[in-house]
Enzyme design. Structure first.
Site, PDB file in Angstrom:
ATOM      1  N   ASN A   1      -6.518   4.072   9.821  1.00 17.89           N
ATOM      2  CA  ASN A   1      -5.666   5.063   9.300  1.00 17.89           C
ATOM      3  C   ASN A   1      -4.252   5.551  10.235  1.00 17.89           C
ATOM      4  O   ASN A   1      -3.696   6.954   9.762  1.00 17.89           O
ATOM      5  CB  ASN A   1      -6.621   6.106   9.097  1.00 17.89           C
ATOM      6  CG  ASN A   1      -7.436   7.517   9.939  1.00 17.89           C
ATOM      7  OD1 ASN A   1      -7.329   6.876  11.163  1.00 17.89           O
ATOM      8  ND2 ASN A   1      -8.505   7.079  10.081  1.00 17.89           N
TER       9      ASN A   1
ATOM     10  N   SER B   1      16.323  17.573  -3.722  1.00 15.49           N
ATOM     11  CA  SER B   1      16.930  17.240  -2.883  1.00 15.49           C
ATOM     12  C   SER B   1      17.074  18.055  -1.220  1.00 15.49           C
ATOM     13  O   SER B   1      17.059  18.161  -0.474  1.00 15.49           O
ATOM     14  CB  SER B   1      19.185  17.013  -3.145  1.00 15.49           C
ATOM     15  OG  SER B   1      19.226  18.389  -3.655  1.00 15.49           O
TER      16      SER B   1
ATOM     17  N   ASP C   1       0.768  -0.973   0.308  1.00 17.90           N
ATOM     18  CA  ASP C   1       0.046  -0.149  -0.200  1.00 17.90           C
ATOM     19  C   ASP C   1       0.734   1.285   0.244  1.00 17.90           C
ATOM     20  O   ASP C   1       0.424   2.257   0.563  1.00 17.90           O
ATOM     21  CB  ASP C   1      -0.506   0.399   1.514  1.00 17.90           C
ATOM     22  CG  ASP C   1      -0.627  -0.120   2.324  1.00 17.90           C
ATOM     23  OD1 ASP C   1       1.141   0.077   2.235  1.00 17.90           O
ATOM     24  OD2 ASP C   1      -1.683  -0.400   3.744  1.00 17.90           O
TER      25      ASP C   1
ATOM     26  N   GLU D   1     -13.699   8.289  15.587  1.00 15.22           N
ATOM     27  CA  GLU D   1     -13.238   9.151  14.856  1.00 15.22           C
ATOM     28  C   GLU D   1     -14.951  10.243  13.970  1.00 15.22           C
ATOM     29  O   GLU D   1     -14.657  12.075  13.821  1.00 15.22           O
ATOM     30  CB  GLU D   1     -13.126   8.015  13.741  1.00 15.22           C
ATOM     31  CG  GLU D   1     -11.892   7.391  13.689  1.00 15.22           C
ATOM     32  CD  GLU D   1     -10.774   8.682  12.538  1.00 15.22           C
ATOM     33  OE1 GLU D   1     -11.077   9.321  12.005  1.00 15.22           O
ATOM     34  OE2 GLU D   1      -9.403   8.458  12.741  1.00 15.22           O
TER      35      GLU D   1
END
Ligand SMILES: *[C@@H]1O[C@H](CO)[C@@H](O)[C@H](O)[C@H]1NC(C)=O
Ligand SMILES: *[C@@H]1O[C@H](CO)[C@@H](O)[C@H](O)[C@H]1NC(C)=O
Ligand SMILES: *[C@@H]1O[C@H](CO)[C@@H](O)[C@H](O)[C@H]1NC(C)=O
Ligand SMILES: *[C@@H]1O[C@H](CO)[C@@H](O)[C@H](O)[C@H]1NC(C)=O
Ligand SMILES: *[C@@H]1O[C@H](CO)[C@@H](O)[C@H](O)[C@H]1NC(C)=O
Ligand SMILES: [Ca+2]
Ligand SMILES: [Ca+2]
Length: 585
Positions: free
Chosen positions: A233, A267, A192, A249
């Site tokens: 999550n 960078s 994932d 939640e």
């Protein structure tokens, strides 16, 4: 002499190879060959400089010094070191004992050479050498003499050397290549794009996964079944409030408009930092290599302490210090439901061309995930990528425009509704030369003779500078680079004007590069510009600079685009009371 010298070899490879190995995408043609010895020559130069200075500082023999350098390396690297030392050690001993200096030594070892039609690249001449009287030999004669000294050590005569073909060093090169190649988490069982380990594009870069066996569980997703039984999550918030029978939640985050933050960058956004303690013989010690493996597996970047995705605390104070501040931390402070929702999609050397591919590693599902704030911050490499004609290799304004629109099209297809994309202008980096040019580079602290100006030109002679347009003693070239950078910023402004209404799922913004404001603020409070710049490369912004940029950017958003940041969650305190540090990082 049975121990390893390779700590020095490793760090030299690191010094030079970050850009070579960090080249963004495989299909990109390198803009140059390995000229005049390239990375290998730079690595050798730093190695000899460190060994010679360390021997002087510690008043120790070369053998003792090499033993010491091996001894302070992490144990994992020692077998490779041993092999490298067996091969290189005897020659180094001869050269360093005769104090021929890095410049002559590395030409004698043939890591540095002169390609036909190229100038001979010179690095540093130790002060002792200047004082030594004696026959005034030409450089070529000195190299020849040094070669004769080591000849009996060399098994056979050799042509120009590739440092990665030295036994032992080969393994290190392979390890570096592997570490620098990955753009997706290497430990990611459920695929994932979120990881449970730190390095190799893991949680240093993207919020830590809280289940690496479920691909529906990852930071930034909308909670599954309201997270009544488990945390889907990874923000640490789950369960049911027994009094109201509502999920936490729903109660604490439901109306809070959660959102993540990501950066598509180079960078600077990845926060490149090569510890000067690795190169500076006056600072080198056992302690400074303690976290070498993680640092390398993070591509010598520090995304966990960076302007956009900095989080948590500094566990590496032996090699990096300074305040930590970031857009992520501030967005999380504003709404603790956003915990762990950050992604650093930046890579060393990345430009608008490569970003069209790299953006595909941004993990966001338009249906299942919360909106996200995406900073498009390619602030320099489009004017940095070429030799021998630096200007000819710069991205053209039209290409900048087209590349950026391609990347936006990808975001259009993948971002959840109500997201924000903020394009940032390029930096005018003339400040680098102006504030660093006459300072001494850490690789020569003890000798005190090698300025950044000389260092930049040495890198240019080897054609390995991370940015030949800014990092040069040629003022005309610096001005031409500034001119192009401004043209490319203008191309981004035009993208904004043309496309601000093109995408229904995100609001498009443009902001000017915040560096000048950050520097101005620092100087106003009594600082000097060089204090914000990375000492090893004289190119990137250091930890102080990174934190300062976060502050300046945040202020810009708050005053000009407060809608990007979302509301303050009135339940933050309650979340802290119930869920503590929310699982940390
Ligand atoms: C350096 O070491 C040598 C040999 O051990 C010793 O004779 C000399 O006095 C030392 N020099 C200094 C400056 O410590
Ligand atoms: C920092 O170190 C502490 C204690 O060793 C550890 O628990 C924590 O996970 C570390 N944090 C990071 C981001 O590495
Ligand atoms: C996002 O907005 C578009 C246009 O308003 C709409 O067609 C689409 O269904 C929305 N997507 C989601 C996931 O809500
Ligand atoms: C570069 O530009 C600056 C500022 O415009 C100017 O002062 C300087 O003279 C220019 N330098 C060269 C070498 O053209
Ligand atoms: C400085 O750079 C400009 C532009 O690339 C080039 O034309 C000029 O020859 C360079 N000057 C020197 C002294 O190398
Ligand atoms: Ca997962
Ligand atoms: Ca949750």
């Amino acid at each position: 002499m049975s121990k390893e010298l390779s700590s020095a070899v490793v760090l030299l490879l690191l010094l030079c190879c970050t850009r070579g190995f960090g080249a963004p995408t495989e299909e990109r043609k390198p803009t140059h060959e390995n000229i005049n010895g390239g990375y290998g020559c730079a690595a050798c130069t730093a190695l000899v400089a460190i060994v010679e200075q360390l021997a002087e500082i510690k008043n120790s023999t070369v053998v003792e010094t090499l033993d010491y350098l091996c001894y302070i390396l992490p144990v994992e690297l020692r077998p490779s070191c041993r092999a490298a030392l067996e091969f290189l050690g005897p020659m180094l001993v001869v050269l360093v004992e005769h104090k021929v200096g890095p410049d002559v030594a590395c030409h004698a070892l043939t890591f540095c050479y002169t390609n036909p039609g190229q100038p001979t690249c010179h690095s540093m001449i130790p002060p002792l050498h200047r004082r030594l009287k004696g026959p005034s030999m030409t450089f070529e004669e000195k190299v020849l003499e040094a070669k004769q000294r080591i000849q009996f050590r060399m098994k056979k005569t050799r042509g120009p050397q590739n440092i990665c073909e030295v036994p032992g060093v080969k393994d290190i090169c392979n390890w570096l290549r592997k570490a620098f190649k990955g753009r997706k988490p290497s430990v990611d069982f459920d695929n994932d794009m979120f990881s449970i380990s730190q390095g190799l594009r893991g949680s240093s870069w993207r919020g830590k996964d809280c289940s690496d066996t479920s691909r529906n569980v990852y930071p930034g997703t909308k909670p599954l079944a309201e997270d009544r039984t488990f945390d889907s999550n990874c923000n640490g918030i789950f369960g049911v409030n027994k009094k109201t029978a509502r999920s936490y939640e729903e109660e604490l985050c439901g109306a809070s408009q959660p959102r993540g933050v990501a950066v598509l960058g180079d960078s600077i956004s990845a926060h490149f930092h090569m510890p000067p303690q690795w190169l500076d013989a006056t600072l080198i010690s056992e302690k400074v290599f303690e976290h070498l493996i993680l640092v390398v597996e993070n591509e010598i970047d520090w995304p966990m302490l960076s302007t956009v995705t900095g989080h948590g605390k500094n566990n590496w104070t032996e090699v990096i210090t300074g305040p930590i501040d970031s857009l992520y931390l501030r967005i999380r402070d504003r709404n603790r439901c956003n915990h762990r929702d950050y992604q650093n999609i930046a890579a060393n050397g990345e430009d608008s061309i490569g970003m069209q591919n790299l953006v595909k590693t941004l993990a966001r599902n338009p249906q299942r995930d919360h909106p996200i704030i995406v900073l498009y911050a390619l602030i320099g490499n489009d004017v940095c990528n070429g030799y021998p004609d630096t200007v000819a290799h710069m991205t053209t304004p039209q290409a900048m425009y087209d590349n950026t629109v391609n990347t936006l099209e990808h975001l259009h297809a993948t971002l959840p509704n109500n997201s924000h994309v903020i394009m940032m202008g390029l930096a005018d980096a003339r400040i680098l030369y102006n504030s660093m040019g006459h300072r001494i580079h850490p690789v020569a602290t003890h000798w005190g003779h090698f300025t950044y100006g000389q260092f930049y030109d040495f890198m240019n002679c080897l054609q390995i500078s991370p940015c030949s347009g800014w990092l040069t003693t040629n003022g005309t070239l610096r001005n031409l680079t500034a001119e192009r950078a401004e043209e490319l910023s203008e191309a981004l402004r035009k993208v904004y004007r043309d496309h601000k209404k093109s995408y229904y799922n995100f609001d498009l913004h443009f902001i000017e590069n915040p560096m000048p404001n950050a520097v101005r603020e620092w100087v106003k409070h009594g600082g000097e510009a060089w204090q914000l710049i990375e000492p090893s490369d004289g190119f990137h912004s250091n930890q102080i600079g990174q934190a300062l940029l976060a502050k300046v950017l945040w202020r810009e958003f708050e005053t000009k685009h407060p809608e990007i940041l979302g509301p303050v969650n009135p339940n933050n305190e309650e979340i802290g009371r119930l869920f503590g540090n929310q699982g940390g990082y």
